[in-house]
Design an enzyme around this catalytic site. Sequence first.
Site, PDB file in Angstrom:
ATOM      1  N   ASP A   1       0.850  -1.059   0.177  1.00 27.48           N
ATOM      2  CA  ASP A   1      -0.221  -0.040   0.072  1.00 27.48           C
ATOM      3  C   ASP A   1       0.793   1.264   0.042  1.00 27.48           C
ATOM      4  OD1 ASP A   1       1.100   0.066   2.667  1.00 27.48           O
ATOM      5  OD2 ASP A   1      -1.056  -0.216   3.721  1.00 27.48           O
TER       6      ASP A   1
ATOM      7  N   ASP B   1      -7.925  -7.301   0.386  1.00 27.10           N
ATOM      8  CA  ASP B   1      -6.959  -7.612   1.710  1.00 27.10           C
ATOM      9  C   ASP B   1      -7.653  -7.240   2.909  1.00 27.10           C
ATOM     10  OD1 ASP B   1      -6.472  -4.578   1.306  1.00 27.10           O
ATOM     11  OD2 ASP B   1      -5.519  -5.062   3.041  1.00 27.10           O
TER      12      ASP B   1
ATOM     13  N   CYS C   1     -12.045 -28.918   6.447  1.00 27.71           N
ATOM     14  CA  CYS C   1     -10.653 -28.062   5.980  1.00 27.71           C
ATOM     15  C   CYS C   1      -9.805 -28.879   6.123  1.00 27.71           C
ATOM     16  CB  CYS C   1     -10.783 -26.941   7.148  1.00 27.71           C
ATOM     17  SG  CYS C   1      -9.170 -26.005   6.737  1.00 27.71           S
TER      18      CYS C   1
ATOM     19  N   CYS D   1      -6.344 -28.154   6.304  1.00 28.23           N
ATOM     20  CA  CYS D   1      -5.196 -27.344   6.802  1.00 28.23           C
ATOM     21  C   CYS D   1      -4.793 -28.077   8.172  1.00 28.23           C
ATOM     22  CB  CYS D   1      -5.619 -26.019   7.356  1.00 28.23           C
ATOM     23  SG  CYS D   1      -6.026 -25.849   9.072  1.00 28.23           S
TER      24      CYS D   1
ATOM     25  N   CYS E   1      -6.639 -28.369  11.054  1.00 26.79           N
ATOM     26  CA  CYS E   1      -7.714 -29.329  11.084  1.00 26.79           C
ATOM     27  C   CYS E   1      -7.359 -30.872  11.149  1.00 26.79           C
ATOM     28  CB  CYS E   1      -8.714 -28.923  10.074  1.00 26.79           C
ATOM     29  SG  CYS E   1      -9.497 -27.188  10.403  1.00 26.79           S
TER      30      CYS E   1
ATOM     31  N   HIS F   1      -5.579 -21.917  10.311  1.00 25.88           N
ATOM     32  CA  HIS F   1      -6.938 -22.464  10.037  1.00 25.88           C
ATOM     33  C   HIS F   1      -7.538 -21.305   9.193  1.00 25.88           C
ATOM     34  CE1 HIS F   1     -10.762 -23.930   9.466  1.00 25.88           C
ATOM     35  NE2 HIS F   1     -11.192 -22.788  10.146  1.00 25.88           N
TER      36      HIS F   1
HETATM   37 ZN   LIG Z   1      -8.545 -25.836   8.913  1.00 21.93          ZN
END
Ligand SMILES: [Zn+2]
Length: 352
Positions: A67, A241, A279, A281, A284, A310
Amino acid sequence: MIETPEFMPVGTQATVKALTPGDLHAAGAQMILGNTYHLNLRPTSERIARLGGLHRFMAWDGPILTDSGGFQVFSLADLRRVDDAGVTFTSHLDGSTHRLDPERAMEIQSLLGSDIAMALDQLVDPGLPRAEVADAMERTHRWAARSLHARGRPDQAVFGIIQGGVDPELRRASAAAISALPFDGIAIGGLSVGESKAQMAATLDVVADALEGDQRPRYLMGVGSPVDFFTAVERGIDLFDCVLPTRVARTGQVWTDAGRLNLRNAVFQDDPGPIDPACACEACRNHSRAYLAHLFRARELLAYRVASVHNVTWTLTLLRRLRAALADGSFNALRDQIIANFRRDVDNPVPD
Ligand SMILES: [Zn+2]
């Protein structure tokens, strides 16, 4: 080339808080954002340039958008004085005096070596009298032209920023003025600063109308809640963003397909399931809600990383699903599901 619509995690101080570049890659991040205001005060853009530029400094090899520093100058710094040439402000860190103008903002971003630089704009509270909003908008247009004139590196794209508060006529005029300049992309600034959801949607409608036929990427600055993605994509937005996914993660709030969960709630202390069964990730796959509930209660540092992994993964996965839904015609179904689950506020709601 990045696939859009896409969300950029925010690396305020040359780090997306609590996450390594490896975490960001694993989460599917294509591009991240760096904050000129913070990086130029500390460790300074000159130091980062000497150390090989921002990509090398923070070990992120993907694209970076910086930015201009304007948002933080107008929202964070103390004792601002704005004139047509630029803005003088004192650092929120140590009270030292600094000067930012369109040319210096471009120079700093050139030193940082980002892939996309933003023109300096003047942000004002959209609730101010119309004449003051219009004055800041006109100044933003003059600064936009100076920013393009000052662009330093041919390998860096430059985006201009539409301002104008929530006044439809000012927004229309700003969209016309900014899109008339040879920017590589068009950003919409000055939203998600306290206006209502209806005002944001109406403003995006005005801008979409004014930019009809313009093929350049459109970036909605500072917006990143699950429901807002759908509102904005329907109105032509390609890039987002926001600090929200990582900021709320550090308070124990995680986003799931079923809505928001607050891992500090007692009910999760005995819950052996993952944060979100859908999920994939690291959090998880490996950890239970009960474990996270314990980490947050014990104030263990790992809590911040795991919850951030996550939320960033879930958010970027949501954008990937949104892109697929645009392609196969199921956008409305996905939108309605997310709106239903994030409006229901399953647990300890916070405003979007
Ligand atoms: Zn997750």
